[in-house]
Scaffold this motif. Structure first.
Motif, short mmCIF file in Angstrom:
data_model
loop_
_atom_site.label_atom_id
_atom_site.label_comp_id
_atom_site.label_asym_id
_atom_site.label_seq_id
_atom_site.Cartn_x
_atom_site.Cartn_y
_atom_site.Cartn_z
N ALA A 189 0.82 -1.22 0.00
CA ALA A 189 0.00 0.00 0.00
C ALA A 189 0.85 1.27 0.00
N ASP A 190 2.01 1.24 0.66
CA ASP A 190 2.87 2.43 0.67
C ASP A 190 3.46 2.70 -0.71
N ASP A 191 3.67 1.64 -1.49
CA ASP A 191 4.12 1.84 -2.87
C ASP A 191 3.00 2.45 -3.72
N LEU A 192 1.77 1.98 -3.51
CA LEU A 192 0.65 2.59 -4.23
C LEU A 192 0.52 4.06 -3.87
N ALA A 193 0.65 4.40 -2.59
CA ALA A 193 0.56 5.80 -2.17
C ALA A 193 1.64 6.64 -2.84
N ASP A 194 2.83 6.08 -2.95
CA ASP A 194 3.94 6.76 -3.62
C ASP A 194 3.60 7.00 -5.09
N ALA A 195 2.98 5.99 -5.73
CA ALA A 195 2.59 6.13 -7.13
C ALA A 195 1.50 7.18 -7.29
N CYS A 196 0.54 7.20 -6.37
CA CYS A 196 -0.54 8.20 -6.45
C CYS A 196 0.00 9.62 -6.32
N TYR A 197 0.94 9.80 -5.40
CA TYR A 197 1.56 11.11 -5.23
C TYR A 197 2.32 11.51 -6.50
N PHE A 198 3.04 10.57 -7.07
CA PHE A 198 3.79 10.80 -8.31
C PHE A 198 2.84 11.18 -9.45
N LEU A 199 1.73 10.45 -9.59
CA LEU A 199 0.82 10.68 -10.71
C LEU A 199 0.01 11.96 -10.53
N MET A 200 -0.28 12.33 -9.30
CA MET A 200 -0.98 13.60 -9.08
C MET A 200 -0.14 14.77 -9.57
N GLN A 201 1.15 14.59 -9.60
CA GLN A 201 2.03 15.67 -10.06
C GLN A 201 2.44 15.54 -11.53
N ASN A 202 2.39 14.32 -12.06
CA ASN A 202 3.00 14.09 -13.37
C ASN A 202 2.09 13.50 -14.44
N TYR A 203 0.83 13.25 -14.11
CA TYR A 203 -0.05 12.60 -15.10
C TYR A 203 -1.39 13.32 -15.18
N SER A 204 -1.79 13.67 -16.39
CA SER A 204 -3.08 14.33 -16.61
C SER A 204 -3.65 13.94 -17.96
N GLU A 205 -3.81 12.64 -18.17
CA GLU A 205 -4.30 12.14 -19.45
C GLU A 205 -5.67 11.48 -19.27
N PRO A 206 -6.42 11.33 -20.37
CA PRO A 206 -7.75 10.71 -20.28
C PRO A 206 -7.71 9.25 -19.84
N GLY A 207 -6.75 8.49 -20.34
CA GLY A 207 -6.72 7.06 -20.06
C GLY A 207 -6.24 6.75 -18.65
N PHE A 208 -6.76 5.64 -18.09
CA PHE A 208 -6.32 5.23 -16.75
C PHE A 208 -4.98 4.52 -16.84
N LEU A 209 -4.34 4.35 -15.67
CA LEU A 209 -3.03 3.71 -15.60
C LEU A 209 -3.05 2.53 -14.64
N ASN A 210 -2.42 1.44 -15.04
CA ASN A 210 -2.18 0.32 -14.12
C ASN A 210 -1.09 0.69 -13.13
N VAL A 211 -1.23 0.23 -11.89
CA VAL A 211 -0.17 0.38 -10.89
C VAL A 211 0.09 -1.00 -10.29
N GLY A 212 1.31 -1.49 -10.47
CA GLY A 212 1.67 -2.81 -9.95
C GLY A 212 3.17 -2.97 -9.92
N VAL A 213 3.60 -4.22 -9.74
CA VAL A 213 5.04 -4.49 -9.66
C VAL A 213 5.57 -5.16 -10.92
N GLY A 214 4.66 -5.71 -11.73
CA GLY A 214 5.08 -6.30 -12.99
C GLY A 214 5.54 -7.75 -12.90
N SER A 215 5.36 -8.39 -11.73
CA SER A 215 5.70 -9.81 -11.58
C SER A 215 4.70 -10.44 -10.61
N ASP A 216 4.53 -11.78 -10.69
CA ASP A 216 3.55 -12.43 -9.84
C ASP A 216 4.08 -13.71 -9.21
N VAL A 217 3.29 -14.26 -8.28
CA VAL A 217 3.62 -15.52 -7.61
C VAL A 217 2.35 -16.37 -7.59
#
Length: 324
Positions: free
Chosen positions: A226-254
């Motif tokens: 959750a702290d990584d998601l919060a970091d991503a949200c803070y980053f995107l609030m400052q750097n992203y303003s596009e119509p399309g949504f964005l995935n937030v994840g780690v890019g690997s699974d178990v």
């Protein structure tokens, strides 16, 4: 008349008035921790008992009175396979009401920017892996969480529609499976990772020889702290303003079985695991394609093993609330 965005790429000012809807939940509290660490302190909060986000008039009055400048919409009715499947009407109605009221009220008081948090369950059950943003609405949803998914899809489309028609700087992010401090450890309503933490811990404390887990253990899942998601949200609030949504994840699974082994080791449970194959597995795989987010310059920081250790410590602090 169609309006076009005029206030895009807003930079969060340290003095800005920020409303975090769902601030006591796992995601909302993580966003609050992140913003506080970054030097923000002008927050407006309401607990669910103080403000029912399903009530349109109450939400309208709240926004007109407080007039926040930035909104993180992290409030939702959430749960795991069991809760999603049992409370189908509530998951659809409550989440639609919350989103509709907050998004529309944000527009009406000229909120500078809003970030809507969705879920990876919006994707079709058998969409190509890893899940790319373009796969939205290309197939049938996983039946067990369809009502929740439909509500979240509606939230994405509402943000896009308000952006298109009214020029609102409303963005949407779709996190993968989340875990971390302030998670829900209620076995009837929790997600797989916190449920396993509680099951293994109680089995250890009670010296149970076997822990029963649902399904086959074969489904693949991705987990984001959750702290990584919060970091991503803070980053995107400052750097992203596009119509399309964005995935937030780690890019690997178990696999769920590998996850169980990690949690079992962290908790220190020495018994055996029985996989109840009469219970559902859910979606066979759910890995996010995070190439768009990586291209913007953001990547997660928390390793799964370390994240589980942190989350188990959080559970131990809350154990009295969950004791029978």
């Amino acid at each position: 008349m169609i309006f076009h965005p005029t206030n895009l790429h807003n930079t969060l000012e340290k003095s800005a008035k920020i409303y975090i809807a769902g601030h006591r939940g796992m995601v909302g509290s993580a966003i609050h921790r992140k913003l506080t660490a970054e030097g923000f302190n002008n927050f407006v909060f309401r607990t669910s008992s103080e403000l029912d986000l399903r009530d349109q008039a109450s939400v309208k009055d709240f926004f007109e009175t407080e007039r926040p400048e930035y909104v993180f919409l992290a409030a939702a009715k959430v749960g795991g396979i069991m809760a999603n499947n049992i409370y189908r009407a509530e998951f659809l109605f409550d989440n639609l009401q919350i989103q509709n009221n907050v998004i529309d009220s944000a527009y009406r008081v000229n909120v500078k920017k809003l970030l809507f948090l969705g879920s990876s369950c919006i994707y079709p059950k058998l969409a190509p892996q890893p899940l790319h943003e373009d796969s939205l609405l290309t197939g049938t949803l996983e039946p067990t969480n369809e009502p929740y998914a439909i509500a979240k899809i509606a939230g994405i489309k509402m943000c896009e529609a308000y952006r298109s028609q009214y020029g609102c700087d409303f963005i949407s992010v779709m996190p993968t499976n989340l875990y971390g401090p302030n998670d829900n450890y209620d076995l009837n309503k929790s997600h797989v990772l916190p449920a396993m933490i509680r099951k293994f811990h109680e089995a250890k404390e009670e010296n149970k020889p076997v822990v029963e887990l649902w399904g086959t253990g074969s489904p693949l899942r991705e987990f984001l702290h959750a702290d990584d998601l919060a970091d991503a949200c803070y980053f995107l609030m400052q750097n992203y303003s596009e119509p399309g949504f964005l995935n937030v994840g780690v890019g690997s699974d178990v696999t769920i079985k590998e996850l169980a082994e990690l949690i079992q080791e962290t908790v220190g449970y020495k018994g055996n695991v029985h996989w109840n194959t009469d219970k559902p597995d859910g979606t066979p795989r759910k890995l996010m394609d995070v190439s768009k987010l990586h291209a913007l310059g953001w990547k997660h920081k928390t390793d799964l093993t370390e994240g589980i250790r942190i989350t188990y410590q959080d559970f131990l602090q809350k154990i009295e609330a969950y004791s029978v």
